[in-house]
Design a protein around this motif. Structure first.
Motif, mmCIF file in Angstrom:
data_model
loop_
_atom_site.group_PDB
_atom_site.id
_atom_site.type_symbol
_atom_site.label_atom_id
_atom_site.label_comp_id
_atom_site.label_asym_id
_atom_site.label_seq_id
_atom_site.Cartn_x
_atom_site.Cartn_y
_atom_site.Cartn_z
ATOM 1 N N HIS A 1060 38.997 30.697 18.651
ATOM 2 C CA HIS A 1060 39.433 32.070 18.925
ATOM 3 C C HIS A 1060 40.704 32.086 19.757
ATOM 4 C CE1 HIS A 1060 35.881 33.642 17.062
ATOM 5 N NE2 HIS A 1060 35.057 32.984 17.893
ATOM 6 N N ALA A 1061 40.799 31.139 20.657
ATOM 7 C CA ALA A 1061 41.994 31.108 21.508
ATOM 8 C C ALA A 1061 43.233 30.770 20.686
ATOM 9 C CB ALA A 1061 41.804 30.095 22.641
ATOM 10 N N ILE A 1062 43.056 29.889 19.702
ATOM 11 C CA ILE A 1062 44.215 29.477 18.902
ATOM 12 C C ILE A 1062 44.560 30.549 17.859
ATOM 13 C CG2 ILE A 1062 45.038 27.766 17.238
ATOM 14 C CD1 ILE A 1062 43.318 25.705 18.681
ATOM 15 N N SER A 1063 43.528 31.096 17.174
ATOM 16 C CA SER A 1063 43.808 32.013 16.075
ATOM 17 C C SER A 1063 44.427 33.318 16.521
ATOM 18 C CB SER A 1063 42.509 32.309 15.305
ATOM 19 O OG SER A 1063 41.595 33.009 16.143
ATOM 20 N N GLN A 1064 44.095 33.716 17.766
ATOM 21 C CA GLN A 1064 44.673 34.962 18.304
ATOM 22 C C GLN A 1064 44.493 36.117 17.302
ATOM 23 O OE1 GLN A 1064 48.745 34.272 19.412
ATOM 24 N NE2 GLN A 1064 48.271 32.426 20.592
ATOM 25 N N GLN A 1065 43.215 36.197 16.852
ATOM 26 C CA GLN A 1065 42.839 37.251 15.917
ATOM 27 C C GLN A 1065 43.685 37.241 14.645
ATOM 28 O OE1 GLN A 1065 42.900 40.930 18.091
ATOM 29 N NE2 GLN A 1065 41.187 40.350 19.410
ATOM 30 N N PHE A 1069 47.734 32.281 12.176
ATOM 31 C CA PHE A 1069 47.809 31.903 10.752
ATOM 32 C C PHE A 1069 48.986 32.592 10.066
ATOM 33 C CE2 PHE A 1069 43.138 31.506 11.644
ATOM 34 C CZ PHE A 1069 43.112 30.121 11.635
ATOM 35 N N ARG A 1070 49.261 33.850 10.462
ATOM 36 C CA ARG A 1070 50.412 34.529 9.877
ATOM 37 C C ARG A 1070 51.712 33.821 10.243
ATOM 38 N NH1 ARG A 1070 47.068 38.967 11.126
ATOM 39 N NH2 ARG A 1070 48.031 39.246 13.166
ATOM 40 N N THR A 1071 51.723 33.257 11.454
ATOM 41 C CA THR A 1071 52.915 32.499 11.877
ATOM 42 C C THR A 1071 53.088 31.264 11.009
ATOM 43 O OG1 THR A 1071 52.619 33.274 14.146
ATOM 44 C CG2 THR A 1071 54.021 31.325 13.815
ATOM 45 N N LEU A 1072 51.959 30.590 10.677
ATOM 46 C CA LEU A 1072 52.059 29.382 9.852
ATOM 47 C C LEU A 1072 52.522 29.720 8.431
ATOM 48 C CD1 LEU A 1072 48.849 27.375 10.878
ATOM 49 C CD2 LEU A 1072 51.184 27.112 11.720
ATOM 50 N N ARG A 1073 52.118 30.877 7.912
ATOM 51 C CA ARG A 1073 52.530 31.242 6.554
ATOM 52 C C ARG A 1073 54.040 31.445 6.467
ATOM 53 N NH1 ARG A 1073 47.479 34.037 6.083
ATOM 54 N NH2 ARG A 1073 48.404 35.998 6.765
ATOM 55 N N ASN A 1074 54.664 31.768 7.615
ATOM 56 C CA ASN A 1074 56.122 31.904 7.598
ATOM 57 C C ASN A 1074 56.800 30.561 7.304
ATOM 58 O OD1 ASN A 1074 55.908 34.614 8.182
ATOM 59 N ND2 ASN A 1074 56.038 34.319 10.408
ATOM 60 N N VAL A 1079 46.188 27.692 5.376
ATOM 61 C CA VAL A 1079 45.145 26.942 6.078
ATOM 62 C C VAL A 1079 43.799 27.243 5.441
ATOM 63 C CG1 VAL A 1079 44.034 26.507 8.304
ATOM 64 C CG2 VAL A 1079 46.470 27.077 8.209
ATOM 65 N N GLU A 1080 43.044 26.152 5.176
ATOM 66 C CA GLU A 1080 41.651 26.276 4.757
ATOM 67 C C GLU A 1080 40.788 25.621 5.801
ATOM 68 O OE1 GLU A 1080 41.090 24.609 0.952
ATOM 69 O OE2 GLU A 1080 42.353 26.090 -0.107
ATOM 70 N N LYS A 1084 33.759 27.824 10.871
ATOM 71 C CA LYS A 1084 34.201 28.763 11.899
ATOM 72 C C LYS A 1084 33.095 28.917 12.923
ATOM 73 C CE LYS A 1084 37.218 31.431 8.846
ATOM 74 N NZ LYS A 1084 37.526 32.779 8.292
ATOM 75 N N PRO A 1085 33.448 29.242 14.184
ATOM 76 C CA PRO A 1085 32.416 29.410 15.227
ATOM 77 C C PRO A 1085 31.558 30.638 14.952
ATOM 78 C CG PRO A 1085 34.572 30.065 16.049
ATOM 79 C CD PRO A 1085 34.813 29.426 14.721
ATOM 80 N N GLN A 1086 30.287 30.543 15.342
ATOM 81 C CA GLN A 1086 29.348 31.633 15.148
ATOM 82 C C GLN A 1086 29.338 32.614 16.301
ATOM 83 O OE1 GLN A 1086 27.793 31.957 12.255
ATOM 84 N NE2 GLN A 1086 28.899 30.101 11.601
ATOM 85 N N LYS A 1087 29.776 32.171 17.507
ATOM 86 C CA LYS A 1087 29.758 33.038 18.681
ATOM 87 C C LYS A 1087 31.016 33.883 18.722
ATOM 88 C CE LYS A 1087 26.797 30.030 21.453
ATOM 89 N NZ LYS A 1087 26.637 29.301 22.738
ATOM 90 N N PRO A 1088 30.964 35.052 19.373
ATOM 91 C CA PRO A 1088 32.121 35.960 19.400
ATOM 92 C C PRO A 1088 33.280 35.383 20.181
ATOM 93 C CG PRO A 1088 30.396 36.757 20.861
ATOM 94 C CD PRO A 1088 29.800 35.600 20.118
ATOM 95 N N ALA A 1089 34.423 36.040 19.999
ATOM 96 C CA ALA A 1089 35.642 35.548 20.665
ATOM 97 C C ALA A 1089 35.609 35.777 22.163
ATOM 98 C CB ALA A 1089 36.868 36.249 20.063
ATOM 99 N N VAL A 1090 34.975 36.883 22.607
ATOM 100 C CA VAL A 1090 34.947 37.195 24.053
ATOM 101 C C VAL A 1090 33.648 36.676 24.635
ATOM 102 C CG1 VAL A 1090 34.987 39.030 25.748
ATOM 103 C CG2 VAL A 1090 36.335 39.239 23.652
#
Length: 1217
Positions: A1060-1065, A1069-1074, A1079-1080, A1084-1090
């Motif tokens: 969650h810290a890396i994906s920044q919601q 990933f949008r930055t990487l698509r530039n 990314v596949e 993914k983590p099961q617990k919430p981001a907060v």
């Protein structure tokens, strides 16, 4: 199957009879043949020769066969090996020819003359004759032996009763089996044709049946007649019996009176019944109205299945019960037809409702006690499955009936069904109409659809209501009015818009319905206008009725026993009395409706017809009474048997004529042949047949007189052959044989003209006539008179029926004949001449002969007209060229259009009549590639050059393949085929993509080997000239887009707790698509981001978004290390990109993000989230439920955010309470 002589004799049981030459009348003793095989075929004891052993110079002795010309059979020595066969017969019943007995020697001589065999015969002391045969081939021996046996045996007639089901096997495919029997035995086998009679009711001519008791029916037996020499007839009979024995016997059995509530259950057991047949062929047929099942097929299977059906019925009778409920009558419509099958399939129960005529609303559910609750539920569901509306017809019942009648006569129900196929409309039944005081129309379907139908019916009735009228006219004169005033009735509709509907004659109803047509465009909505026109038509109809109102009724007292005679078989006598063009009502006995007196017949109709019918009925009754008295009279007499066939006539026509004209019965019976013994000779008297005539005395005497008169004429019969040239036969016969028939009827003779000649030049008639011979047969005076008149007619024809023969160019024959013979028929009609065109040369010669018959003027006119047409046809030439058959279809084109266009391009005629014959391609059954051209030289040369050009193009035609990825096919074809059509038009080729209809018709491409490893879905075929195909291939290749570059991948392992810290919601990933990287993630983590807030003691809370006047409160902060309760484990991120630089940059950013996430710290409580995030770089989340602030980031960022939040919350806010 080849049989030796010994086997053939043994097969027919021709052994051991003592008398070798019994008389023809001894039918009781069967001829038998005994095979005796001597050890020495040259033994004089076993085979005594018919010739003497003296030298040739000596005087020959008398032959054993009564000839003084020396021995008939002489030894012959051949260098080639001979095949021998021999057989022995115990008797030889030789047939008579021309009144003389044929000898055995003559029979042998005939056989040896016809076949290449030698025959020797000898008779031993037991009066057995042995025949020794020698021949070059076994085939010759078999034919000779069969011929000799036929000559030595009497001709017999055998009747073999064959089951009807075996007739097809006896005949065989296209008659092959029957032909085999005939060829093997040389006998005549006659099988009567089918007459379409149902099983068990066959006529006597086609078979007989032996009915079984009850409901069983044996199979129809068809009499097969075998006529031929006795041994060969017996052999044929045995061969047919073998065929019959190989076929199983048939049987039909009916299971009747199946209870109506059990029948549906029985129908579900069909598979079980068929299994009980145990492999036998069985057919089941259902007669639902009669509630019966017909089982037919092989006897054993039929018995098994019928017994199983009966047992099953008994089981159902004891195992099912019923439950009765009441439902409104309108819902009964939903419980019939297919609904019964649906309910049975769902619940194993059957529903039964009362008939529409029955006013009862009772519904009965049948089934086992266990299934009845389910069945009742299924019935209620089905009864309420659709919306039903009862549409009441307006007005009194009389008006409602008029509306219903009009709707029925114009098929309004069909109109509604076409407009609303999902809705069913039901009108009342006749019984309901007769009893009900209110008439309704039931409409069934979905409510919305039913509403639409209601609206349409309401609009229709609104137009019809008040526009109907009934007028009463006696039904007996309806037909007269319609026949004599048809034109005026039609004018009623044209001038007054009024339709007149007469009821069906069978109903005997007098009410005639008048309707002011509401559907006509000229219809007036005014009730006054409608009434005016209706009143006028009513008045006119009453005038017509008054004109034919002479109708009366008359009762005749006739005893009931004569009623059947008046009616006649199948009502024939009654129909004859009524007549075809009269309207009479004749009711017999109980039909009159008077229960107290059935000895009465009621006649009603127009007075003159009633009087005539009454007189005829009384005459029929009187004749019947007289017949009962005198019809028992019979008379018997004898006639020569040879005349019986002529008296009976073809298919009994002579006897039938006597029966129909005189009402007598004529029977023929053969007397036993009378023989008189005179010493050792037998003298046979004339064979007689006894004739018995039964009927009224005067009729029987008249029939006898006619028969004897005919016999006398037959005894006086003679015949004469006239020499009349064949060319005059048609005129002497007359149109449809009119002139010849007149001569036959006037003089009581039979005139026979020869038919088309056979191979030997003789006409194909029963009498052997040459083409220029005419046979007259009959009484001497009649023959002489007919001959005289026929010769007079011949002289007249010779004078007035001239014949002219001339030649025309063969090329002009088709033009002279015209399409379908139109031109030649026109010339015949105009000139009155008869024209014959010689068709024997089949168009091969240069000239064709035409024969014209008629008067001199007619012949000249016809010749002039024919030559005028022939002169219009110019000089023709004929040539040919070889064109491979595979190109013919392409050149001819669809419907011959290609060939028509080719001729037009060459300047040829556009008329298909004139084009015919110009170009001739070989037929499908001709093994030739030659195409023939015939016509004017210039046109033929042009067409030939054009064909050669087309063929050269077709021969240069190739099929090439090119690889085009299937994903690009759509782009290359273009919208609506625009790109493809453009390519084909520019290059002159045809391009076929996989999946098109003509793709497989193109065949294999030349470069198929190059495409061996290519996916078939990517192979495009191009057909046309080689250069054009190669150009099209290159163009397609240039239009194919290059394949996308290979995708590069890299894998990075990322801890789940940092996700969650890396994906920044999703922002990361949008930055990487530039960078062109996707990314596949493997997980993914099961617990919430907060994360959840750390545990705290009881304390008040503050919100960062509280107003400033809110009193300050104590704020608790707790800084904790992040990811304390986060998920463990790693997720593999698969990076995909088009270049290595993008992948490296993405990997670098991911590693940096992992390091930054590892340095983050967790805190709580905060304010002005957006501003603080930008100032501190920390991620701040405010909980909506418990006013908890979560700060995530580096320790310094968390502290900076904390200080900012505290500063803002402590600036002048009062504490909360």
């Amino acid at each position: 199957m080849q049989l030796t002589a010994a086997e053939l004799q043994k097969r027919h049981e021709l052994e051991g009879a003592p008398d070798p030459f019994p008389s023809l009348g001894e039918a009781a003793s069967k001829p038998k043949r005994v095979v005796q095989v001597p050890t020495d075929a040259d033994s004089q004891a076993d085979f005594p020769t018919l010739a003497t052993s003296a030298p040739a110079a000596a005087a020959p002795g008398k032959s054993a066969w009564g000839s003084d010309a020396g021995p008939r059979i002489k030894a012959t020595v051949k260098s080639t090996p001979l095949i021998t066969d021999y057989f022995t017969v115990t008797q030889a019943e030789l047939p008579a020819k021309d009144g003389k007995q044929t000898s055995v020697g003559e029979a042998m001589k005939q056989v040896m003359a016809k076949y290449r065999v030698r025959i020797e015969a000898s008779t031993n002391q037991s009066r057995q004759t042995t025949f020794h045969m020698k021949g070059e081939t076994q085939k010759d021996l078999d034919k000779a032996k069969r011929h000799l046996l036929a000559a030595l045996s009497p001709v017999v007639t055998l009747i073999l009763n064959a089951p009807a089901s075996t007739i097809a096997a006896i005949i065989g495919p296209k008659g092959a089996t029957l032909k085999k029997v005939r060829d093997a035995t040389g006998v005549k086998v006659d099988i009567p044709p089918k007459d379409g009679t149902p099983n068990g009711n066959a006529s006597e001519t086609n078979g007989t049946t032996t009915p079984l008791p009850g409901d069983e029916e044996e199979e129809v037996m068809v009499p097969v007649t075998i006529i031929g020499p006795r041994p060969l007839a017996l052999e044929a009979q045995e061969m047919l019996n073998e065929i019959i024995a190989s076929r199983p016997s048939q049987r039909t059995q009916k299971v009747r009176d199946i209870p109506a509530h059990i029948l549906p259950f029985i129908l579900t057991c069909r598979t079980h019944f068929m299994e009980e047949s145990h492999g036998y062929h069985v057919d089941l047929a259902l007669n639902k109205p009669e509630r019966e099942i017909t089982v037919s097929g092989d006897r054993e299977g039929v018995v098994r299945v019928a017994e199983t059906i009966k047992a099953t019925i008994e089981v159902f009778k004891t195992s099912i019960t019923n439950l009765k409920i009441s439902l409104p009558k309108r819902q009964h419509r939903l419980l019939t037809g297919k609904a019964v099958d649906d309910i049975l399939a769902q619940s194993k129960c059957v529903v039964e409702v009362a008939s529409p005529e029955d006013p009862s609303d009772e519904v009965t559910v049948w089934g086992s006690a266990v299934d009845l609750p389910t069945g009742l539920g299924a019935v209620m569901t089905k009864a309420n499955s659709q919306f039903i509306h009862e549409f009441p017809l307006p007005g009194p019942v009389a008006v409602s009936k008029q509306l219903l009648t009009y709707m029925a006569r114009i098929d309004y129900e069909v109109t509604l069904a076409n407009d609303h196929p999902d809705v069913s409309v039901f009108t009342p039944s006749p019984a309901t109409i007769a009893q009900a005081s209110v008439l309704n129309i039931d409409i069934v379907g979905e409510k919305s659809a039913v509403d639409a139908v209601i609206k349409q019916i309401s609009q229709f009735i609104g137009k019809v209501f008040g526009a109907t009228r009934e007028v009463s006219i006696d039904w007996l004169i309806h037909r007269v009015i319609q026949g004599k005033n048809a034109k005026k009735l039609k004018q009623f509709h044209e001038a007054h818009n009024v339709q007149v509907f007469f009821p069906p004659e069978s109903g005997e109803q007098s009410e005639v319905l008048l309707v002011y047509d509401p559907l006509s465009p000229s219809a007036s909505p005014s009730p006054v206008e409608k009434g005016k026109h209706l009143d006028y038509v009513v008045e006119e109809l009453l005038k017509m009725a008054k004109e034919f109102a002479d109708v009366k009724s008359q009762k005749i007292s006739v005893e009931k026993r004569w009623h059947e005679t008046v009616v006649g078989q199948g009502g024939t006598t009654l129909n004859a009395i009524i007549g075809e063009d009269t309207t009479l009502s004749i009711k017999v006995g109980a039909e009159v409706g008077d229960a107290s007196d059935e000895d009465v017949i009621l006649v009603r109709g127009v007075s003159i017809d009633v009087d005539r019918a009454v007189n005829e009925i009384l005459k029929v009754v009187e004749d019947a009474k007289n017949d009962a008295i005198v019809s028992s009279y019979s008379i018997e007499f004898d006639i020569d048997r040879e005349y019986v066939g002529r008296v009976v006539g073809a298919q009994g026509s002579g006897v039938n004529k006597l029966r129909d004209s005189l009402g007598v019965k004529v029977d023929f019976s053969d007397e036993d042949e009378k023989e008189k013994e005179a010493g050792k000779k037998k003298k046979v008297t004339h064979q007689k047949s006894r004739v018995k005539i039964t009927g009224r005395k005067e009729n029987a005497e008249e029939a006898k007189k006619r028969i004897l008169s005919q016999v006398e004429r037959l005894a006086d019969e003679t015949s004469e052959v006239l020499k009349i040239p064949n060319q005059y036969h048609a005129q002497l016969i007359g149109q449809s044989g009119r002139y010849a028939i007149r001569l036959e009827e006037n003089y009581g003779v039979k005139i026979t003209f020869p038919r088309s000649s056979g191979e030997n030049g003789e006409g194909k008639t029963r009498e052997q006539l040459k083409p220029d011979e005419v046979l007259i047969k009959g009484g001497k005076r009649g023959v002489a008179s007919a001959k005289s008149e026929l010769l007079d007619a011949l002289e007249f024809e010779k004078e007035n029926n001239k014949v002219l023969t001339f030649d025309v160019p063969t090329r002009s024959v088709s033009r002279i004949l015209g399409k379908g013979g139109a031109s030649i028929l026109e010339i015949k009609d105009v000139t009155g001449a008869q024209i014959d065109v010689d068709k024997t040369n089949d168009g091969i010669g240069s000239l064709t002969q035409i024969t014209v018959r008629g008067t001199k003027d007619a012949i000249n006119a016809a010749k002039t007209a024919i030559l005028a047409i022939a002169d219009q046809v110019g000089e023709e030439t004929t040539t040919s060229l070889v064109i491979e058959r595979k190109f013919h279809r392409n050149i001819i084109g669809a419907g011959g259009q290609g060939l028509k266009d080719l001729i037009s391009r060459c300047g040829g005629p556009s008329d298909t009549k004139l084009q015919a014959g110009l170009v001739r391609f070989p037929r499908q059954d001709e093994a030739s590639d030659e195409v023939r051209l015939r016509g004017e030289p210039k046109l033929v040369n042009k067409v030939k050059e054009e064909l050669e050009k087309i063929v050269a193009t077709l021969r240069d035609r190739v099929v090439l393949a090119v690889e085009v990825p299937a994903s690009q096919h759509r782009n290359l074809i273009g919208r609506g085929g625009q790109h493809l059509n453009d390519l084909q038009n520019r290059t002159g080729v045809q391009v076929q993509f996989p999946g098109s209809r003509s793709y497989n018709q193109f065949g294999d491409p030349e470069n198929a080997s190059e495409m061996a490893d290519v996916d078939p879905a990517n192979i495009v075929k191009i057909s046309g000239a080689r250069k054009a195909c190669e150009a099209a291939v290159e163009e397609l290749k240039t239009n194919v887009k290059p394949a996308a570059p290979e995708v590069m991948t890299a894998i990075v392992s990322v801890p789940l707790k940092y996700h969650h810290a890396i994906s920044q919601q999703g922002h990361f990933f949008r930055t990487l698509r530039n960078f062109g990287v996707s990314v596949e993630q493997s997980g993914k983590p099961q617990k919430p981001a907060v994360p959840a807030a750390p545990p705290q003691n009881d304390s008040t809370t503050a919100r960062i978004d509280d107003s400033e006047d809110t009193p300050s409160i104590e704020i608790h902060w707790q800084v904790a290390e992040n990811y304390l309760d986060a998920e463990e484990g790693d997720s593999e991120w698969t990076l995909k990109g088009n270049d290595a630089a993008g992948l490296e940059r993405a990997q670098s950013l991911i590693q940096e993000a992992i390091a930054q996430a590892a340095a983050m710290t967790l805190g709580s409580k905060g304010s002005n989230v957006a501003r603080l995030r930008n100032e501190t770089g920390a991620d701040i989340t405010v909980g909506r439920e418990n006013s908890t602030i979560i700060i995530i980031g580096s320790e310094s960022a968390v502290e900076a955010a904390k200080e900012a939040i505290l500063k803002q919350t402590s600036s002048g806010r009062p504490p909360r309470h």
